[in-house]
Motif scaffolding. Structure first.
Motif, short mmCIF file in Angstrom:
data_model
loop_
_atom_site.label_atom_id
_atom_site.label_comp_id
_atom_site.label_asym_id
_atom_site.label_seq_id
_atom_site.Cartn_x
_atom_site.Cartn_y
_atom_site.Cartn_z
N SER A 1 12.59 34.55 73.23
CA SER A 1 12.48 35.51 74.34
C SER A 1 12.07 34.80 75.62
O SER A 1 12.61 35.09 76.70
N TYR B 1 13.79 43.03 79.27
CA TYR B 1 12.99 42.14 78.42
C TYR B 1 12.85 42.72 77.03
O TYR B 1 12.94 42.00 76.02
N ILE C 1 14.03 41.07 73.47
CA ILE C 1 13.10 40.88 72.35
C ILE C 1 13.60 41.63 71.12
O ILE C 1 13.55 41.11 69.99
N ALA D 1 6.60 37.04 78.51
CA ALA D 1 7.86 37.15 79.23
C ALA D 1 7.64 37.58 80.68
O ALA D 1 8.25 37.04 81.61
#
Length: 231
Positions: free
Chosen positions: A53, A73, A77, A116
């Protein structure tokens, strides 16, 4: 190795450890660490997702609008977690059944989305991948220590069920450390996980305090000089 690389390694493994300092991802830390094998399996899975990620977010950061970055994001993931889940289902089915719902719950692990957002989206792919590796190793180390202690106190063994993760040959890795007629039940129950993690956090804070005291400069002593006057 540059100072930036050293700082990333130090932050992930110790100074900013996800479980001991940030206190994130407590659900898997407390739920699956009843044995060392379970802890190792989930730790490796989480570390792979963290690396993937971070690297992916860093690569696409220039094309992701700020307004929708969090949903993107999460999709990245979730895709990686699904891939890991399918691989575990295919090659480590026994461990997959043992970990159960906590594999797909990696998607909601605050450590992954936090790295992230806070780091990978603002740096180069190489540094982002290194950060994911170090944060994953730090998280996995806490899982292993806690899982090993709980299994040892609760069952008197180490690496029980290792064949679920590593194959049939790993059955010989099981170690009977303590021959217990009745194990310490509290260690393998949820309260034992809370107590164990609390003791680990206390031990880390104590070590940090000792190190800070050693590195602190010694207080300067002022020397007073008497002035002698002649009569």
């Amino acid at each position: 190795m540059s100072e930036q690389h050293k700082d990333i390694i130090r932050q992930g493994l110790w100074s900013n450890n996800p479980a001991l300092v940030q206190i994130l991802g407590l659900c898997p830390v407390l739920a699956v660490t009843s044995t060392l094998t379970n802890a190792m399996g989930l730790g490796i899975a989480t570390m792979l997702v963290l690396i993937g990620s971070n690297l992916t977010v860093s690569l696409v950061r220039q094309w992701v609008p700020a307004e929708v970055r969090i949903p993107i994001y999460v999709m990245i993931i979730a895709s990686l977690v699904t891939s890991v889940q399918l691989l575990m289902n295919a090659y480590t089915y026994g461990l997959y059944q043992s970990l159960g719902i906590f594999i797909p719950l990696i998607v909601t692990n605050c450590v992954i989305i936090g790295r992230a957002e806070a780091f990978a989206s603002k740096t180069t792919p190489g540094l982002a991948a290194l950060d994911g590796l170090m944060m994953g190793l730090g998280f996995t180390a806490v899982l292993l220590v806690l899982g090993g202690l709980r299994e040892l106190l609760g069952q008197g063994t180490l690496f029980d069920g290792a064949e679920l993760l590593l194959g049939d040959w790993a059955a010989s890795l099981r170690i009977d450390v303590l021959h217990l007629d009745n194990g310490f039940l509290l260690a393998i129950l949820p309260p034992g996980a809370f107590i164990g993690l609390g003791l680990m956090i206390a031990a880390k804070n104590w070590l940090d305090g000792r190190l800070a005291a050693r590195q602190a400069p010694a207080p300067k002593t002022e020397v007073t000089r008497a002035r002698v006057t002649s009569l």
